[in-house]
Design a protein around this motif. Sequence first.
Motif, PDB file in Angstrom:
ATOM      1  N   GLU A 158      14.615  71.212  -2.869  1.00  0.00           N
ATOM      2  CA  GLU A 158      13.873  71.045  -1.620  1.00  0.00           C
ATOM      3  C   GLU A 158      12.394  70.817  -1.936  1.00  0.00           C
ATOM      4  O   GLU A 158      11.763  71.626  -2.621  1.00  0.00           O
ATOM      5  CB  GLU A 158      14.017  72.291  -0.748  1.00  0.00           C
ATOM      6  CG  GLU A 158      13.186  72.229   0.527  1.00  0.00           C
ATOM      7  CD  GLU A 158      13.101  73.559   1.244  1.00  0.00           C
ATOM      8  OE1 GLU A 158      12.303  73.652   2.206  1.00  0.00           O
ATOM      9  OE2 GLU A 158      13.818  74.499   0.842  1.00  0.00           O
ATOM     10  N   PHE A 159      11.845  69.723  -1.437  1.00  0.00           N
ATOM     11  CA  PHE A 159      10.427  69.462  -1.605  1.00  0.00           C
ATOM     12  C   PHE A 159       9.669  70.165  -0.491  1.00  0.00           C
ATOM     13  O   PHE A 159       9.969  70.002   0.688  1.00  0.00           O
ATOM     14  CB  PHE A 159      10.142  67.963  -1.557  1.00  0.00           C
ATOM     15  CG  PHE A 159       8.670  67.639  -1.564  1.00  0.00           C
ATOM     16  CD1 PHE A 159       7.879  67.965  -2.665  1.00  0.00           C
ATOM     17  CD2 PHE A 159       8.079  67.018  -0.481  1.00  0.00           C
ATOM     18  CE1 PHE A 159       6.519  67.676  -2.676  1.00  0.00           C
ATOM     19  CE2 PHE A 159       6.724  66.722  -0.482  1.00  0.00           C
ATOM     20  CZ  PHE A 159       5.942  67.049  -1.584  1.00  0.00           C
ATOM     21  N   TYR A 185       8.882  72.014  -5.710  1.00  0.00           N
ATOM     22  CA  TYR A 185      10.300  71.741  -5.522  1.00  0.00           C
ATOM     23  C   TYR A 185      11.060  73.050  -5.704  1.00  0.00           C
ATOM     24  O   TYR A 185      11.022  73.657  -6.782  1.00  0.00           O
ATOM     25  CB  TYR A 185      10.807  70.714  -6.532  1.00  0.00           C
ATOM     26  CG  TYR A 185      10.441  69.288  -6.215  1.00  0.00           C
ATOM     27  CD1 TYR A 185      11.210  68.530  -5.326  1.00  0.00           C
ATOM     28  CD2 TYR A 185       9.331  68.692  -6.803  1.00  0.00           C
ATOM     29  CE1 TYR A 185      10.872  67.218  -5.040  1.00  0.00           C
ATOM     30  CE2 TYR A 185       8.986  67.379  -6.519  1.00  0.00           C
ATOM     31  CZ  TYR A 185       9.766  66.649  -5.636  1.00  0.00           C
ATOM     32  OH  TYR A 185       9.439  65.347  -5.349  1.00  0.00           O
ATOM     33  N   ASN A 219      14.127  74.952  -6.456  1.00  0.00           N
ATOM     34  CA  ASN A 219      15.446  74.800  -7.073  1.00  0.00           C
ATOM     35  C   ASN A 219      16.425  75.851  -6.577  1.00  0.00           C
ATOM     36  O   ASN A 219      17.621  75.603  -6.506  1.00  0.00           O
ATOM     37  CB  ASN A 219      15.323  74.914  -8.594  1.00  0.00           C
ATOM     38  CG  ASN A 219      15.661  73.618  -9.300  1.00  0.00           C
ATOM     39  OD1 ASN A 219      15.856  72.592  -8.664  1.00  0.00           O
ATOM     40  ND2 ASN A 219      15.740  73.666 -10.615  1.00  0.00           N
TER      41      ASN A 219
END
Length: 277
Positions: A138-139, A155, A157
């Motif tokens: 997810e950014f 980001y 993880n």
Amino acid sequence: MKESCGERTYRRGASTVEFIVILPLFILLSLVVWQLIITGMAVVDAQAAVRDAVKVASLTGNEEKAKEQGESSFGGDYKDYKLKMKVKVESLSEMAYATAKIEIPVIFMDSVPFTYETKGEAPLLRTGTGSIGGGAPEFLDTEGGVLGPPLKVMYINSDYGPRWGAFHGGWDLKGAEGTPMFAAEGGKVIRAGASNGYGTLIIIHHEELNLYTWYAHSWQRDILVKVGDKVERGEQISSVGNNGKSTGPHLHWEVRYGGVPGTHTNPRPYLDSDVVN
């Protein structure tokens, strides 16, 4: 030259004595060989149980499924030796552990059985190229709130919350080794150095917020602060590493309150807002 009756009798007697002596030795040797065979089979079965249990635990994070697989690989209850299986998944250290203990009876005497124990471990695997459990990282596009971002490019993880049957108390933030790591807010460094599982751990106390931020998995050589240092928000304190029980380069970042070790909390609200209740 003919053999006398006495000589024939002596030879028969000698043969009988040899047979009486050799037979018990042969039986004893056979029992020893069979004991070694049973022991070897037990060792192989125990190692197979550990191997398969660790594999399932590593891939799924499910202790019960891993234990069931280990017992299945070991075999049924018909065997002379019995299995005691333990599986543990540690989300904090991101490792799976399995232990198999067997008792092997002594087949030719009433004695305490042999005990054999074998262990295995493996890192909990990130499947695919994205977050743990699959999918893309997810950014998080944020300039920060109460706390600033510990990495310039964020980001996620692995998110905060339940994971592999346990609770993941922070964020795993993707980053290449050497990526600069920053203090999320001004404060005082109260820990900076080696830590089991984390590899290394930096803890900053943000007294005015009554918060503590934790930064893990750096290489010792990359740590730029020491205990007692005062740091500013956005100041580089270290770099992303792959130290400790880690499956790849990343920053494990936590937000805590209430002292050390304190209580972890979801980091997201502290980055999304200038005010957190």
